[in-house]
Design a protein around this motif. Structure first.
Motif, PDB file in Angstrom:
ATOM      1  N   LYS A   1       0.660  -0.954   0.160  1.00  0.00           N
ATOM      2  CA  LYS A   1      -0.085   0.126  -0.216  1.00  0.00           C
ATOM      3  C   LYS A   1       1.105   0.872  -0.355  1.00  0.00           C
ATOM      4  O   LYS A   1       0.561   2.147  -0.786  1.00  0.00           O
ATOM      5  CB  LYS A   1      -1.310   0.075   0.850  1.00  0.00           C
ATOM      6  CG  LYS A   1      -1.477   1.409   1.372  1.00  0.00           C
ATOM      7  CD  LYS A   1      -2.684   1.187   2.762  1.00  0.00           C
ATOM      8  CE  LYS A   1      -3.526   2.170   2.211  1.00  0.00           C
ATOM      9  NZ  LYS A   1      -3.107   3.897   2.850  1.00  0.00           N
TER      10      LYS A   1
ATOM     11  N   PHE B   1       1.938   1.741  -3.149  1.00  0.00           N
ATOM     12  CA  PHE B   1       0.766   2.899  -4.441  1.00  0.00           C
ATOM     13  C   PHE B   1       1.197   4.736  -3.880  1.00  0.00           C
ATOM     14  O   PHE B   1       0.275   5.285  -4.574  1.00  0.00           O
ATOM     15  CB  PHE B   1      -0.160   1.754  -4.520  1.00  0.00           C
ATOM     16  CG  PHE B   1       0.249   0.889  -5.609  1.00  0.00           C
ATOM     17  CD1 PHE B   1       0.652   1.037  -6.984  1.00  0.00           C
ATOM     18  CD2 PHE B   1       0.181  -0.175  -5.162  1.00  0.00           C
ATOM     19  CE1 PHE B   1       0.401   0.159  -8.095  1.00  0.00           C
ATOM     20  CE2 PHE B   1       0.776  -1.123  -5.473  1.00  0.00           C
ATOM     21  CZ  PHE B   1       0.793  -1.200  -6.764  1.00  0.00           C
ATOM     22  N   ASP B   2       1.064   4.150  -2.047  1.00  0.00           N
ATOM     23  CA  ASP B   2       0.950   5.294  -1.675  1.00  0.00           C
ATOM     24  C   ASP B   2       2.299   6.458  -1.919  1.00  0.00           C
ATOM     25  O   ASP B   2       1.601   7.897  -1.334  1.00  0.00           O
ATOM     26  CB  ASP B   2       0.339   5.901  -0.092  1.00  0.00           C
ATOM     27  CG  ASP B   2      -0.617   5.132   0.273  1.00  0.00           C
ATOM     28  OD1 ASP B   2      -1.210   5.200  -0.864  1.00  0.00           O
ATOM     29  OD2 ASP B   2      -1.134   4.478   0.969  1.00  0.00           O
TER      30      ASP B   2
ATOM     31  N   ALA C   1      -7.458   4.031 -10.317  1.00  0.00           N
ATOM     32  CA  ALA C   1      -8.406   3.817  -9.819  1.00  0.00           C
ATOM     33  C   ALA C   1      -8.825   4.157  -8.985  1.00  0.00           C
ATOM     34  O   ALA C   1     -10.134   3.444  -8.972  1.00  0.00           O
ATOM     35  CB  ALA C   1      -7.068   2.217  -8.169  1.00  0.00           C
ATOM     36  N   SER C   2      -8.406   5.363  -8.690  1.00  0.00           N
ATOM     37  CA  SER C   2      -9.512   6.029  -7.854  1.00  0.00           C
ATOM     38  C   SER C   2     -10.899   6.861  -9.448  1.00  0.00           C
ATOM     39  O   SER C   2     -12.355   7.296  -8.629  1.00  0.00           O
ATOM     40  CB  SER C   2      -8.616   7.332  -7.508  1.00  0.00           C
ATOM     41  OG  SER C   2      -9.759   8.698  -6.507  1.00  0.00           O
TER      42      SER C   2
ATOM     43  N   SER D   1     -10.248   6.476  -1.444  1.00  0.00           N
ATOM     44  CA  SER D   1      -9.937   6.372  -2.670  1.00  0.00           C
ATOM     45  C   SER D   1      -9.122   7.159  -3.814  1.00  0.00           C
ATOM     46  O   SER D   1      -8.111   6.896  -4.375  1.00  0.00           O
ATOM     47  CB  SER D   1     -10.650   5.760  -3.628  1.00  0.00           C
ATOM     48  OG  SER D   1     -11.674   6.495  -4.501  1.00  0.00           O
TER      49      SER D   1
ATOM     50  N   THR E   1      -4.909   9.384   1.563  1.00  0.00           N
ATOM     51  CA  THR E   1      -3.934   8.930   2.006  1.00  0.00           C
ATOM     52  C   THR E   1      -2.436   9.739   1.010  1.00  0.00           C
ATOM     53  O   THR E   1      -1.873   9.550   1.151  1.00  0.00           O
ATOM     54  CB  THR E   1      -3.233   7.585   0.488  1.00  0.00           C
ATOM     55  OG1 THR E   1      -3.892   7.720  -0.799  1.00  0.00           O
ATOM     56  CG2 THR E   1      -4.222   5.548   1.186  1.00  0.00           C
ATOM     57  N   GLU E   2      -3.286  10.316   0.229  1.00  0.00           N
ATOM     58  CA  GLU E   2      -2.826  12.347   0.202  1.00  0.00           C
ATOM     59  C   GLU E   2      -1.844  12.886   1.088  1.00  0.00           C
ATOM     60  O   GLU E   2      -2.254  12.509   2.898  1.00  0.00           O
ATOM     61  CB  GLU E   2      -3.406  13.412  -0.568  1.00  0.00           C
ATOM     62  CG  GLU E   2      -3.912  13.282  -2.034  1.00  0.00           C
ATOM     63  CD  GLU E   2      -3.072  12.624  -3.306  1.00  0.00           C
ATOM     64  OE1 GLU E   2      -2.245  13.391  -3.045  1.00  0.00           O
ATOM     65  OE2 GLU E   2      -3.675  11.986  -4.353  1.00  0.00           O
TER      66      GLU E   2
ATOM     67  N   LYS F   1      -2.688   4.184  -8.637  1.00  0.00           N
ATOM     68  CA  LYS F   1      -2.975   4.283  -7.908  1.00  0.00           C
ATOM     69  C   LYS F   1      -4.286   5.443  -8.283  1.00  0.00           C
ATOM     70  O   LYS F   1      -4.964   5.780  -7.738  1.00  0.00           O
ATOM     71  CB  LYS F   1      -2.175   5.334  -7.683  1.00  0.00           C
ATOM     72  CG  LYS F   1      -2.824   5.628  -5.302  1.00  0.00           C
ATOM     73  CD  LYS F   1      -2.435   6.107  -4.988  1.00  0.00           C
ATOM     74  CE  LYS F   1      -3.586   6.744  -3.560  1.00  0.00           C
ATOM     75  NZ  LYS F   1      -2.163   7.553  -3.005  1.00  0.00           N
ATOM     76  N   LYS F   2      -4.330   6.649  -9.356  1.00  0.00           N
ATOM     77  CA  LYS F   2      -5.032   7.656  -9.593  1.00  0.00           C
ATOM     78  C   LYS F   2      -5.636   6.851 -10.681  1.00  0.00           C
ATOM     79  O   LYS F   2      -7.123   7.426 -10.917  1.00  0.00           O
ATOM     80  CB  LYS F   2      -4.224   8.493 -10.134  1.00  0.00           C
ATOM     81  CG  LYS F   2      -2.930   9.570  -9.584  1.00  0.00           C
ATOM     82  CD  LYS F   2      -3.351  10.756  -9.104  1.00  0.00           C
ATOM     83  CE  LYS F   2      -2.679  11.352  -8.233  1.00  0.00           C
ATOM     84  NZ  LYS F   2      -3.248  11.969  -6.993  1.00  0.00           N
TER      85      LYS F   2
END
Length: 234
Positions: free
Chosen positions: A65, A68-69, A96-97, A122, A126-127, A93-94
């Motif tokens: 995780k 990806f963050d 998926a959001s 999502s 996690t930003e 990741k972007k």
């Protein structure tokens, strides 16, 4: 004397096929974390065994995780990670959001803080920097648009208020939900959060747009101004 690379080639090609077969047979949930990342890397690193790099990334960041963050800048610091690899990881990741947003826009009515929170986690949960979002909704509480209003420290109350009103009008919104994250992990709203919310609510009332809620996300939890009766508090 030339080195015979045929065995090396067959090794990583055979391994990639077995990994893909495992994915299609059992899904991502039955893959080890490093195998998930390894599968990702096979689509951006074409002719190399990427198992070691996948394990190295997870070791460096602590978990799949957190890989990806991670930011593009931090990913590139890892030995063996090119800008192309880092960009692909950030893109996934972007994406998926974005996929989550498309699904909500098509199917869901945002009629509860839980639904808003699920989507926001999502996108901004996690930003590493504070981000402020506006969700414009129609009369059925269906999402018309979800827009990033500001990134960084959100403290420009009057600027935000004006932008929100302009975007609500532009998208023909009947109601609005505003949201931002707290990278610190502290869920409690600040005095500025409370004051900003009241200012935004009053500004939207002038143009006949209703502020449904202000959601703060942090540390895998959410805080709803509506649930805590804070929408009308100065």
């Amino acid at each position: 004397m030339l080195k015979n690379t045929s065995n090396i080639k067959l090794h990583y090609e055979g391994h990639r096929k077995r990994l893909k077969d495992k994915f299609f047979s059992n899904g991502l949930y039955n893959l080890a974390d490093y195998e998930v990342l390894e599968l990702v890397l096979t689509y951006v690193v074409l002719r190399k065994d990427v198992k070691i790099l996948a394990k190295e990334l997870i070791f460096n960041f602590g978990s799949l995780k957190q890989v990806f963050d991670a930011s593009l800048k931090d990913l590139i610091k890892v030995k063996g990670v090119s800008e192309n690899i880092a960009t692909f990881i950030v893109f996934l990741k972007k994406f998926a959001s974005f996929y989550c947003f498309l699904d909500i826009k098509k199917k869901s009515v945002l009629d509860s803080p839980e639904k808003v929170y699920s989507y926001l986690m999502s996108s901004i949960g996690t930003e590493q920097v504070e981000k402020f979002y506006i969700l414009n909704l129609n009369s059925k509480n269906e999402i018309l648009s979800c827009l990033e209003l500001e990134s960084g420290t959100v403290n420009k109350t009057y600027l935000n208020t004006r932008k929100i009103a302009e975007l609500a009008l532009k998208h023909n919104a009947v109601s609005v939900i505003i949201a931002h994250n707290h990278p610190s992990g502290i869920l409690v709203p600040s005095k500025n959060d409370v004051h900003s919310t009241y200012s935004i609510k009053k500004a939207l009332e002038i143009i006949d747009v209703f502020l449904l809620d202000h959601i703060i996300v942090a540390n895998n939890k959410y805080f709803s101004f509506k649930e805590h009766n804070l929408l009308c508090k100065r």
